[in-house]
Design an enzyme around this catalytic site. Structure first.
Site, PDB file in Angstrom:
ATOM      1  N   GLU A 152     -57.480  -5.145  -6.758  1.00 56.29           N
ATOM      2  CA  GLU A 152     -57.830  -6.086  -7.833  1.00 56.29           C
ATOM      3  C   GLU A 152     -57.468  -5.534  -9.203  1.00 56.29           C
ATOM      4  O   GLU A 152     -57.029  -6.263 -10.099  1.00 56.29           O
ATOM      5  CB  GLU A 152     -59.334  -6.423  -7.760  1.00 56.29           C
ATOM      6  CG  GLU A 152     -59.875  -7.290  -8.880  1.00 56.29           C
ATOM      7  CD  GLU A 152     -59.153  -8.636  -8.999  1.00 56.29           C
ATOM      8  OE1 GLU A 152     -58.271  -8.721  -9.878  1.00 56.29           O
ATOM      9  OE2 GLU A 152     -59.457  -9.563  -8.239  1.00 56.29           O
ATOM     10  N   VAL A 154     -54.045  -5.766 -11.817  1.00 59.88           N
ATOM     11  CA  VAL A 154     -53.772  -6.712 -12.906  1.00 59.88           C
ATOM     12  C   VAL A 154     -55.078  -7.037 -13.620  1.00 59.88           C
ATOM     13  O   VAL A 154     -56.055  -7.455 -12.981  1.00 59.88           O
ATOM     14  CB  VAL A 154     -53.144  -8.021 -12.362  1.00 59.88           C
ATOM     15  CG1 VAL A 154     -52.824  -8.963 -13.515  1.00 59.88           C
ATOM     16  CG2 VAL A 154     -51.886  -7.730 -11.557  1.00 59.88           C
ATOM     17  N   GLU A 179     -51.574   3.561 -20.067  1.00 56.59           N
ATOM     18  CA  GLU A 179     -51.221   4.261 -18.835  1.00 56.59           C
ATOM     19  C   GLU A 179     -51.235   5.761 -19.123  1.00 56.59           C
ATOM     20  O   GLU A 179     -51.159   6.167 -20.294  1.00 56.59           O
ATOM     21  CB  GLU A 179     -49.811   3.837 -18.390  1.00 56.59           C
ATOM     22  CG  GLU A 179     -49.730   2.418 -17.884  1.00 56.59           C
ATOM     23  CD  GLU A 179     -50.700   2.168 -16.752  1.00 56.59           C
ATOM     24  OE1 GLU A 179     -50.513   2.712 -15.662  1.00 56.59           O
ATOM     25  OE2 GLU A 179     -51.687   1.420 -16.960  1.00 56.59           O
ATOM     26  N   LYS A 233     -47.067  -6.045 -13.530  1.00 58.43           N
ATOM     27  CA  LYS A 233     -48.203  -6.953 -13.294  1.00 58.43           C
ATOM     28  C   LYS A 233     -47.740  -8.381 -13.020  1.00 58.43           C
ATOM     29  O   LYS A 233     -48.265  -9.042 -12.110  1.00 58.43           O
ATOM     30  CB  LYS A 233     -49.151  -6.917 -14.490  1.00 58.43           C
ATOM     31  CG  LYS A 233     -49.935  -5.600 -14.562  1.00 58.43           C
ATOM     32  CD  LYS A 233     -50.667  -5.481 -15.879  1.00 58.43           C
ATOM     33  CE  LYS A 233     -51.506  -4.213 -15.929  1.00 58.43           C
ATOM     34  NZ  LYS A 233     -51.967  -3.920 -17.289  1.00 58.43           N
ATOM     35  N   GLY A 276     -59.306  -0.085 -19.760  1.00 54.67           N
ATOM     36  CA  GLY A 276     -60.420   0.787 -20.131  1.00 54.67           C
ATOM     37  C   GLY A 276     -61.075   1.363 -18.892  1.00 54.67           C
ATOM     38  O   GLY A 276     -61.059   0.745 -17.819  1.00 54.67           O
TER      39      GLY A 276
HETATM   40  N1  NDP Z   1     -56.629   2.878 -17.796  1.00 55.18           N
HETATM   41  C1  NDP Z   1     -56.778   1.663 -17.400  1.00 55.18           C
HETATM   42  O1  NDP Z   1     -57.350   0.820 -18.107  1.00 55.18           O
HETATM   43  C2  NDP Z   1     -56.221   1.233 -16.095  1.00 55.18           C
HETATM   44  C3  NDP Z   1     -55.592   2.111 -15.259  1.00 55.18           C
HETATM   45  N2  NDP Z   1     -55.089   1.697 -14.072  1.00 55.18           N
HETATM   46  C4  NDP Z   1     -54.416   2.641 -13.198  1.00 55.18           C
HETATM   47  O2  NDP Z   1     -55.314   3.674 -12.816  1.00 55.18           O
HETATM   48  C5  NDP Z   1     -54.579   4.808 -12.390  1.00 55.18           C
HETATM   49  C6  NDP Z   1     -55.220   6.070 -12.965  1.00 55.18           C
HETATM   50  O3  NDP Z   1     -55.153   6.066 -14.338  1.00 55.18           O
HETATM   51  P1  NDP Z   1     -55.894   7.161 -15.204  1.00 55.18           P
HETATM   52  O4  NDP Z   1     -57.163   7.508 -14.579  1.00 55.18           O
HETATM   53  O5  NDP Z   1     -55.890   6.653 -16.572  1.00 55.18           O
HETATM   54  O6  NDP Z   1     -54.886   8.392 -15.073  1.00 55.18           O
HETATM   55  P2  NDP Z   1     -55.192   9.943 -15.371  1.00 55.18           P
HETATM   56  O7  NDP Z   1     -53.906  10.552 -15.749  1.00 55.18           O
HETATM   57  O8  NDP Z   1     -56.356  10.093 -16.254  1.00 55.18           O
HETATM   58  O9  NDP Z   1     -55.624  10.478 -13.941  1.00 55.18           O
HETATM   59  C7  NDP Z   1     -54.755  10.556 -12.865  1.00 55.18           C
HETATM   60  C8  NDP Z   1     -55.344  11.481 -11.843  1.00 55.18           C
HETATM   61  O10 NDP Z   1     -54.504  11.505 -10.715  1.00 55.18           O
HETATM   62  C9  NDP Z   1     -54.253  12.852 -10.357  1.00 55.18           C
HETATM   63  N3  NDP Z   1     -52.979  12.876  -9.672  1.00 55.18           N
HETATM   64  C10 NDP Z   1     -51.782  12.424 -10.072  1.00 55.18           C
HETATM   65  N4  NDP Z   1     -50.869  12.610  -9.118  1.00 55.18           N
HETATM   66  C11 NDP Z   1     -51.488  13.188  -8.078  1.00 55.18           C
HETATM   67  C12 NDP Z   1     -51.087  13.632  -6.810  1.00 55.18           C
HETATM   68  N5  NDP Z   1     -49.843  13.504  -6.383  1.00 55.18           N
HETATM   69  N6  NDP Z   1     -52.004  14.182  -5.995  1.00 55.18           N
HETATM   70  C13 NDP Z   1     -53.273  14.313  -6.385  1.00 55.18           C
HETATM   71  N7  NDP Z   1     -53.712  13.911  -7.594  1.00 55.18           N
HETATM   72  C14 NDP Z   1     -52.837  13.348  -8.428  1.00 55.18           C
HETATM   73  C15 NDP Z   1     -54.281  13.597 -11.655  1.00 55.18           C
HETATM   74  O11 NDP Z   1     -54.481  14.971 -11.451  1.00 55.18           O
HETATM   75  P3  NDP Z   1     -54.430  16.029 -12.670  1.00 55.18           P
HETATM   76  O12 NDP Z   1     -55.699  15.839 -13.426  1.00 55.18           O
HETATM   77  O13 NDP Z   1     -54.374  17.332 -11.947  1.00 55.18           O
HETATM   78  O14 NDP Z   1     -53.215  15.689 -13.445  1.00 55.18           O
HETATM   79  C16 NDP Z   1     -55.471  12.929 -12.296  1.00 55.18           C
HETATM   80  O15 NDP Z   1     -56.655  13.462 -11.788  1.00 55.18           O
HETATM   81  C17 NDP Z   1     -53.141   4.550 -12.836  1.00 55.18           C
HETATM   82  O16 NDP Z   1     -52.359   4.160 -11.744  1.00 55.18           O
HETATM   83  C18 NDP Z   1     -53.266   3.377 -13.800  1.00 55.18           C
HETATM   84  O17 NDP Z   1     -52.129   2.558 -13.828  1.00 55.18           O
HETATM   85  C19 NDP Z   1     -55.215   0.415 -13.650  1.00 55.18           C
HETATM   86  C20 NDP Z   1     -55.881  -0.500 -14.393  1.00 55.18           C
HETATM   87  C21 NDP Z   1     -56.414  -0.176 -15.714  1.00 55.18           C
HETATM   88  N1  LIG Z   2     -52.420   0.416 -19.363  1.00 56.46           N
HETATM   89  C1  LIG Z   2     -52.848  -0.807 -18.821  1.00 56.46           C
HETATM   90  C2  LIG Z   2     -54.151  -0.622 -18.117  1.00 56.46           C
HETATM   91  C3  LIG Z   2     -54.373  -1.622 -17.103  1.00 56.46           C
HETATM   92  O1  LIG Z   2     -53.626  -1.848 -16.169  1.00 56.46           O
HETATM   93  C4  LIG Z   2     -53.042  -1.800 -19.921  1.00 56.46           C
HETATM   94  O2  LIG Z   2     -52.966  -1.426 -21.080  1.00 56.46           O
HETATM   95  O3  LIG Z   2     -53.240  -2.968 -19.635  1.00 56.46           O
HETATM   96 NA    NA Z   3     -58.149  -7.545 -11.885  1.00 55.73          NA
END
Ligand code: NDP
Ligand SMILES: N[C@@H](CC=O)C(=O)O
Ligand code: NA
Length: 818
Positions: free
Chosen positions: A607, A610, A668, A683, A798
């Site tokens: 979910e 997007v 991102e 998306k 967020g």
């Molecule tokens: N921010 C938002 O509002 C939204 C985000 N998303 C999605 O959520 C996901 C996470 O985003 P976000 O939390 O901001 O990203 P972060 O960079 O904060 O966190 C990513 C995490 O993934 C870990 N990681 C990356 N690659 C690997 C791997 N190969 N094996 C194990 N661990 C891995 C990183 O480890 P390390 O700490 O060691 O680098 C880190 O802990 C993304 O795909 C993003 O598109 C979706 C919707 C909204």
């Molecule tokens: N980086 C993305 C987070 C959600 O997917 C955005 O700004 O919309």
């Molecule tokens: Na959604």
């Protein structure tokens, strides 16, 4: 009148015997007459068998072993009889060991150990324990007498498992007990022939003794004192949530024990059952616990089934062929030949087509069964009427048992559904028409998962567990863990759900612990106990653990992790992810993930791909399922760009707003993905696919908002430097729009099978004009929402809203699994 029986562990040490004595004293105080049966001290019977075998093999070390057994009895005398009274008991113990030494000497001379002699050797276990405990009771001034069961229970001369002559035995017991009012301490397990030769009663021997005595004396009840809290809903070593069954019927107890529940051996209790004597299974090590009542019919049942038991290791034999259809006598010959070869059959299943019969047996008999059947059906096999006999190994049987099944429908539905949802293949199944038991044969590697998931659905009032394996513990993953932490109490108490974090990983370290990683100290544990991250190892370990209700949560933005989704879904593990990579690659990849999840009966939920937590994908899927057709989608799908255009004005700088968006967790991990339009591209691509338009990534037309220098910056830092330089470029577009009373909006559109993204200036009449913060807005024009589109609007990026969207997906899996 009642009969108490204490098993081997209850009389196995000074401390446990102290408890036994206390229980007996309390019973004596109550005044009701009772008799007590004792097993040999724990481990002694097996030791005596070993000693007998050593002696017959000429191994003189048996003498030392025997000394060890003697010392255990001496220790009890020393620990529980006052010094002044010890010598006579020491002498009595020594006397019995002298006798036993002589017998063993004979065995070692003639180098032969007959069943008859073995029975005699084993009899010393019960004779010693019972004699010593009787002496302890007497030394306390209690009116107790040693009763050698060989005087009262008579069997034929089948050594190892004597056949009881009830006419003589019942009469002897009645006469014996009529002669005395003292507390009779009866040796369990042993008996004698009419000629006075020692025999034993076979499996469940001391329970059998208690049952024979109770039945002869028409006792009110039997108390079986053991080392567990009664009969459990499942084997607690395999199912941590198993609990004591308060009340169970004789028939249910029989069924459960047939399938491996070993607390009591009901066939040995048959004499008591025949007289409607109530049985109580009690714990010497938890005296105040109620235990289990075993009666003709069980009292008020709370659950549809009573218990679950299993046999860890069975072999399945399948015999099939066109020559079996409609031919009488095949199964008669089959089972007669097995029985003639003493091969016992555990479960039988035959389809009504009569084309095949399959049955399960102990794997140690598999080879012999195959030979026996090949011989029996040699002629049919030669003529091709019967195919060759196929044996499958590494299988287990699970049986769900309960009289309640007769009255309630849906029990088997529930059983097979939970097995299916956990990806457990049912190899064979059988249900007796008594509706007391449904048995399934499954792979041995699935046993623990199957037992736990079956237990979970049938004993619903217990807390169920969902096992989470979270990869990516950054912004979203970290926030999710925090939200789980805050909800733990609520979910446990209000939803009876335990979210067990069984694995965590970032790029550096990973930790898997099926017992759970607490959200309170996950970071410290991953740092201290984690090992170097290896995604293949993480996934492989997860699959090996084979925990029920497993969910893989991918909170990374990694591209390579997606290759494991197939493997996970194939292993019947659900996948939840905010990572858009899997769904925005090739269309065939997208489709194949959907199909695998569907085929495996597990969930692939995304979910938050997007609009973060906004219910966009779920809304589309609902409309699609109910038959609506999508005509147009218009949407602002980037929280980051929305935030930028809502806040960028003549007073501030573009680069600072971008930095603020990053600090607020909207961007991102690499903000160039947002500003380049790539994220919005993914998306709208996903939305197109969800509404049935099979687009490929390169078909999305993305209008760039970044000048070339920003777009091509090699690193995130360089990108921010280029943004600073390019401030005038952004300021100009902004002031042009502002001057015309317009606002900039980066709008994605899907119409007529085509998707595009453009930066547009919209006036105050446009529905997308009034947005604030990181708002996303999606407008669906469909056949049903044609005149006025369906609009979903709200914060679309967020940490909190995204993590809670992931959380909601996890919760929907928990509801699906039931
Ligand atoms: N921010 C938002 O509002 C939204 C985000 N998303 C999605 O959520 C996901 C996470 O985003 P976000 O939390 O901001 O990203 P972060 O960079 O904060 O966190 C990513 C995490 O993934 C870990 N990681 C990356 N690659 C690997 C791997 N190969 N094996 C194990 N661990 C891995 C990183 O480890 P390390 O700490 O060691 O680098 C880190 O802990 C993304 O795909 C993003 O598109 C979706 C919707 C909204
Ligand atoms: N980086 C993305 C987070 C959600 O997917 C955005 O700004 O919309
Ligand atoms: Na959604």
């Amino acid at each position: 009148m009642k009969v108490l029986k204490f098993g081997g562990t209850s009389v196995g040490s000074v401390d446990s015997i102290k408890t036994v004595i206390r229980i007996l004293e309390e019973n004596l105080e109550k005044g009701e007459r009772f008799a007590v049966v004792f097993s040999a001290m724990g481990g002694v019977t097996n030791r005596l068998i070993e000693i007998g075998k050593m002696a017959s093999a000429g191994n003189a070390d048996y003498v030392e072993f025997l000394k060890g057994v003697e010392e255990r009895h001496f220790a009890v005398v020393r620990g529980l009889i006052p010094v002044k009274n010890q010598s006579s008991t020491f002498a009595a113990v020594r006397g019995l060991f002298n006798e036993l030494e002589d017998i063993l000497k004979g065995v070692s001379w003639i180098k032969e150990l007959s069943e008859r002699t073995l029975d005699l050797i084993m009899s010393f276990g019960e004779r010693l324990s019972t004699m010593v405990i009787t002496e302890i009771l007497k030394s306390k001034g209690l009116n107790a007498e040693f009763c050698d069961a060989r005087q009262i229970i008579h069997t034929n001369a089948t050594y190892g498992m004597g056949d009881v002559n009830f006419d003589i035995t019942n009469q002897q017991i009645l006469e014996y007990f009529a002669k005395t009012s003292a507390l009779q301490c009866v040796t369990g397990f042993i008996a004698s022939t009419a000629e006075g030769v020692t025999t034993t009663l076979g499996r469940g021997g001391s329970d059998y003794t208690a049952s024979i005595v109770a039945a002869a004396l028409d006792a009110r009840s039997i108390e079986i004192w053991t080392d567990v809290d009664g009969m459990m809903t499942a084997d607690p070593r395999k199912v941590a949530n198993a609990f004591t069954i308060p009340s169970i019927s004789y028939a249910e107890a029989m069924e459960l024990s047939h399938f491996g529940a070993k607390v009591i051996y009901p066939p040995s209790l048959q004499p008591a059952f025949a007289r409607n004597i109530t049985l109580k299974v009690l714990n010497t090590f938890n005296v105040d616990f109620e235990g289990t009542y075993v009666q003709k019919s069980a009292n008020g049942k709370e659950y549809a089934i009573t218990g679950i038991s299993s046999i860890d290791e069975i072999a399945l034999v399948n015999i099939q062929g066109s020559g079996m259809i409609g031919v009488a006598g095949i199964s008669g010959r089959l089972f007669t030949s097995l029985s003639n070869n003493a091969i016992s059959v555990i479960l039988i299943s035959q389809a009504s087509s009569e084309h095949s019969i399959c049955f399960s047996i102990d794997p140690k008999n598999a080879q012999r069964a195959s030979e026996v059947l090949e011989k029996e059906f040699a002629a049919e096999i030669n003529l091709g009427h019967i195919d060759s006999i196929v044996i499958e190994k590494n299988l287990s049987i699970i049986a769900i048992v309960g009289e309640g099944m007769k009255k309630s429908t849906g029990v088997s539905g529930k059983l097979f559904s939970v097995l299916g949802k956990n990806g457990i293949n049912v190899v064979a199944t059988a249900q007796g028409s008594s509706e007391l038991n449904i048995s399934v044969v499954i792979a041995k590697s699935d046993l623990s998962k199957a037992l736990n998931s079956i237990h979970g659905v049938f004993f619903q009032s217990e807390t169920r567990s969902l096992n989470l394996f979270i990869v990516g513990v950054g912004l979203i993953g970290g926030t999710l863990i925090e939200q789980i932490r805050n909800q733990t109490k609520y979910l446990r108490e209000e939803r009876l759900l335990n979210l067990n974090i069984a694995g965590l990983s970032n790029t550096k370290k990973m930790l898997l612990d099926p017992d759970g990683i607490k959200p309170e100290n996950w970071l410290a544990r991953v740092m201290d106990e984690g090992v170097k991250t290896s995604l293949p190892a993480f996934v492989q370990r997860m699959i090996e653990l084979n925990l029920p209700n497993s969910v893989f949560v991918d909170c990374t933005s990694d591209k390579d992790i997606v290759q494991y989704y197939h493997m996970l879904l194939d292993a019947s593990i659900s996948v939840v992810t905010p990572n858009k990579v899997a769904n925005s690659g090739s269309y065939s990849e997208y489709l194949s993930l959907q199909r695998t999840a569907l085929q495996r009966g597990v969930k692939f939920l995304y979910e938050t791909n997007v609009g973060a937590g906004l219910p966009i994908i779920n809304t589309i899927q609902g409309l699609m399922s109910s038959g609506d057709k999508f005509l147009k989608i218009e949407a602002i799908l980037s929280g980051t760009l929305s935030f930028i255009f809502n806040n960028f004005n003549s007073e501030n700088r573009f680069v600072d707003i971008v930095k603020e968006a990053k600090a607020k967790g909207f961007t991102e991990p690499d903000p160039r993905d947002d500003l380049s339009g790539a994220d919005v591209g993914r998306k709208i691509l996903i939305l197109a696919r969800e509404v049935g338009v099979p687009l490929e990534p390169e078909e999305i037309k993305i209008a760039q908002i970044l000048p070339g220098n920003c777009l091509n910056a090699p690193t995130v830092d360089a990108f921010f430097r280029e943004l600073e330089i390019s401030n005038p470029y952004f300021a100009e577009s902004q002031s042009n729009a502002e001057a015309n009373g317009m606002k900039l909006r980066y709008i994605a559109t899907l119409e007529n099978g085509k998707a595009s993204i453009e930066l547009k200036s919209v006036d105050s009449q446009h529905p997308f004009y009034t947005l604030s913060g990181s708002d996303n807005i999606v407008s669906f024009t469909t056949e049903r929402y044609k005149d006025r589109p369906l609009v979903i609007k709200g914060p679309g990026a967020g940490a909190e809203v995204t993590a809670s969207g992931v959380f909601a997906d996890i919760m929907s899996i928990s509801s699906y699994l039931g």
